[in-house]
Design a protein around this motif. Structure first.
Motif, mmCIF file in Angstrom:
data_model
loop_
_atom_site.group_PDB
_atom_site.id
_atom_site.type_symbol
_atom_site.label_atom_id
_atom_site.label_comp_id
_atom_site.label_asym_id
_atom_site.label_seq_id
_atom_site.Cartn_x
_atom_site.Cartn_y
_atom_site.Cartn_z
ATOM 1 N N ALA A 17 -21.830 -10.694 -14.817
ATOM 2 C CA ALA A 17 -21.275 -11.018 -16.130
ATOM 3 C C ALA A 17 -19.777 -11.316 -16.043
ATOM 4 O O ALA A 17 -19.282 -12.248 -16.689
ATOM 5 C CB ALA A 17 -21.532 -9.877 -17.103
ATOM 6 N N ARG A 18 -19.079 -10.552 -15.252
ATOM 7 C CA ARG A 18 -17.635 -10.780 -15.101
ATOM 8 C C ARG A 18 -17.355 -12.115 -14.425
ATOM 9 O O ARG A 18 -16.434 -12.835 -14.807
ATOM 10 C CB ARG A 18 -17.014 -9.628 -14.307
ATOM 11 C CG ARG A 18 -15.547 -9.785 -14.063
ATOM 12 C CD ARG A 18 -14.750 -9.676 -15.352
ATOM 13 N NE ARG A 18 -13.338 -9.783 -15.054
ATOM 14 C CZ ARG A 18 -12.496 -10.583 -15.698
ATOM 15 N NH1 ARG A 18 -12.914 -11.302 -16.695
ATOM 16 N NH2 ARG A 18 -11.249 -10.635 -15.361
ATOM 17 N N GLN A 19 -18.167 -12.459 -13.431
ATOM 18 C CA GLN A 19 -17.976 -13.745 -12.764
ATOM 19 C C GLN A 19 -18.290 -14.912 -13.701
ATOM 20 O O GLN A 19 -17.582 -15.924 -13.704
ATOM 21 C CB GLN A 19 -18.839 -13.832 -11.512
ATOM 22 C CG GLN A 19 -18.310 -12.989 -10.382
ATOM 23 C CD GLN A 19 -19.084 -13.219 -9.111
ATOM 24 O OE1 GLN A 19 -20.293 -13.420 -9.131
ATOM 25 N NE2 GLN A 19 -18.387 -13.192 -7.994
ATOM 26 N N VAL A 20 -19.348 -14.781 -14.498
ATOM 27 C CA VAL A 20 -19.691 -15.841 -15.460
ATOM 28 C C VAL A 20 -18.578 -15.984 -16.496
ATOM 29 O O VAL A 20 -18.196 -17.100 -16.865
ATOM 30 C CB VAL A 20 -21.053 -15.553 -16.129
ATOM 31 C CG1 VAL A 20 -21.291 -16.472 -17.315
ATOM 32 C CG2 VAL A 20 -22.174 -15.698 -15.118
ATOM 33 N N GLU A 21 -18.045 -14.868 -16.955
ATOM 34 C CA GLU A 21 -16.939 -14.933 -17.908
ATOM 35 C C GLU A 21 -15.744 -15.659 -17.310
ATOM 36 O O GLU A 21 -15.120 -16.504 -17.968
ATOM 37 C CB GLU A 21 -16.524 -13.522 -18.323
ATOM 38 C CG GLU A 21 -15.346 -13.512 -19.265
ATOM 39 C CD GLU A 21 -14.683 -12.153 -19.393
ATOM 40 O OE1 GLU A 21 -13.810 -12.029 -20.268
ATOM 41 O OE2 GLU A 21 -15.017 -11.240 -18.623
ATOM 42 N N THR A 22 -15.428 -15.374 -16.068
ATOM 43 C CA THR A 22 -14.305 -16.029 -15.402
ATOM 44 C C THR A 22 -14.531 -17.530 -15.286
ATOM 45 O O THR A 22 -13.613 -18.327 -15.499
ATOM 46 C CB THR A 22 -14.092 -15.412 -14.007
ATOM 47 O OG1 THR A 22 -13.869 -14.010 -14.141
ATOM 48 C CG2 THR A 22 -12.920 -16.046 -13.293
ATOM 49 N N LEU A 24 -16.464 -19.413 -17.276
ATOM 50 C CA LEU A 24 -16.423 -20.047 -18.593
ATOM 51 C C LEU A 24 -15.009 -20.102 -19.167
ATOM 52 O O LEU A 24 -14.666 -21.042 -19.891
ATOM 53 C CB LEU A 24 -17.369 -19.330 -19.557
ATOM 54 C CG LEU A 24 -18.857 -19.479 -19.218
ATOM 55 C CD1 LEU A 24 -19.697 -18.658 -20.188
ATOM 56 C CD2 LEU A 24 -19.275 -20.929 -19.227
ATOM 57 N N VAL A 25 -14.186 -19.128 -18.842
ATOM 58 C CA VAL A 25 -12.790 -19.162 -19.294
ATOM 59 C C VAL A 25 -12.028 -20.268 -18.576
ATOM 60 O O VAL A 25 -11.086 -20.841 -19.119
ATOM 61 C CB VAL A 25 -12.126 -17.773 -19.062
ATOM 62 C CG1 VAL A 25 -10.629 -17.841 -19.185
ATOM 63 C CG2 VAL A 25 -12.680 -16.766 -20.039
ATOM 64 N N VAL A 46 -20.353 -24.598 -26.796
ATOM 65 C CA VAL A 46 -20.910 -23.809 -25.688
ATOM 66 C C VAL A 46 -21.933 -24.622 -24.913
ATOM 67 O O VAL A 46 -21.873 -24.703 -23.676
ATOM 68 C CB VAL A 46 -21.529 -22.494 -26.212
ATOM 69 C CG1 VAL A 46 -22.345 -21.809 -25.147
ATOM 70 C CG2 VAL A 46 -20.447 -21.575 -26.728
ATOM 71 N N CYS A 50 -18.967 -26.370 -22.521
ATOM 72 C CA CYS A 50 -18.702 -25.281 -21.571
ATOM 73 C C CYS A 50 -19.753 -25.184 -20.473
ATOM 74 O O CYS A 50 -19.413 -25.160 -19.284
ATOM 75 C CB CYS A 50 -18.594 -23.951 -22.314
ATOM 76 S SG CYS A 50 -17.115 -23.810 -23.322
#
Length: 140
Positions: A17-22, A24-25, A46, A50
Motif C-alpha cells: 500500500a505504501r509503495q502504491v501510494e508513492t 500515485l503521488v 483516478v 492516475c
C-alpha cells in the motif's frame, strides 16, 4: 503454512500500500490539473489519468512485493511453516545434505530471476517512450 499466512499478509499489505501510494503521488500534477480543468471528477481523474500513467510503476511495485513474499515465505518455511524453506532446513541442513540446500537456493534464485525479468519486461512494454528510442537523434 496456514499459521504463516496471517503474518505474511500483515507484513505485505502495508508495504504494498505504501509503495502504491508513492507511485500515485508521483503522477505529474500538470496532467491531473489538465484533467480537472477539462471537467473530470475525482473518479475520472483516478481512472483516466492516475492509473494509466502509473501502470509501469505499479507493475514494478507488484514485482517487488512478489519477490519480497518469496523471501518471506522461504524464511517462514525455515521456522516451521513448510514450503521450500522448510524442505531445505529439514532435509538439507538437518540431515547434512548440502546439495539439497544448494538446489533449494538455486530454485529460489531462478524463480526470483524469472519473476524480475517478467516484471521488467511488462513494465518496459507498458511505458510509452517512443520519443526516447536509442537511435533517435535531436537535430539542432
Amino acid at each position: 503454512m496456514k499459521g504463516a499466512v496471517v503474518p505474511l499478509v500483515f507484513g505485505a499489505v502495508p508495504f504494498f500500500a505504501r509503495q502504491v501510494e508513492t507511485v500515485l503521488v508521483g503522477v505529474d500534477p500538470g496532467k491531473i490539473e489538465a484533467a480537472r480543468s477539462m471537467g473530470s471528477g475525482t473518479a475520472g481523474i483516478v481512472f483516466r489519468v492516475c492509473l494509466p500513467e502509473a501502470v509501469p510503476e505499479l507493475i514494478r511495485v507488484v514485482t517487488i512485493t512478489a519477490i519480497s513474499l518469496i523471501g518471506l515465505t522461504s524464511m517462514a518455511g525455515a521456522v516451521g511453516a513448510g514450503g521450500i524453506g522448510g524442505f531445505a532446513i529439514n532435509y538439507g541442513q538437518n540431515l547434512h545434505h548440502q546439495d539439497i540446500v544448494n538446489v533449494c537456493v538455486a530454485a529460489l534464485l531462478v524463480a526470483v530471476s524469472l519473476l524480475q525479468a517478467l516484471g521488467s519486461m511488462m513494465a518496459r512494454r507498458t511505458t510509452n517512450r517512443r520519443l526516447f528510442r536509442p537511435g533517435l537523434r535531436v537535430r539542432r
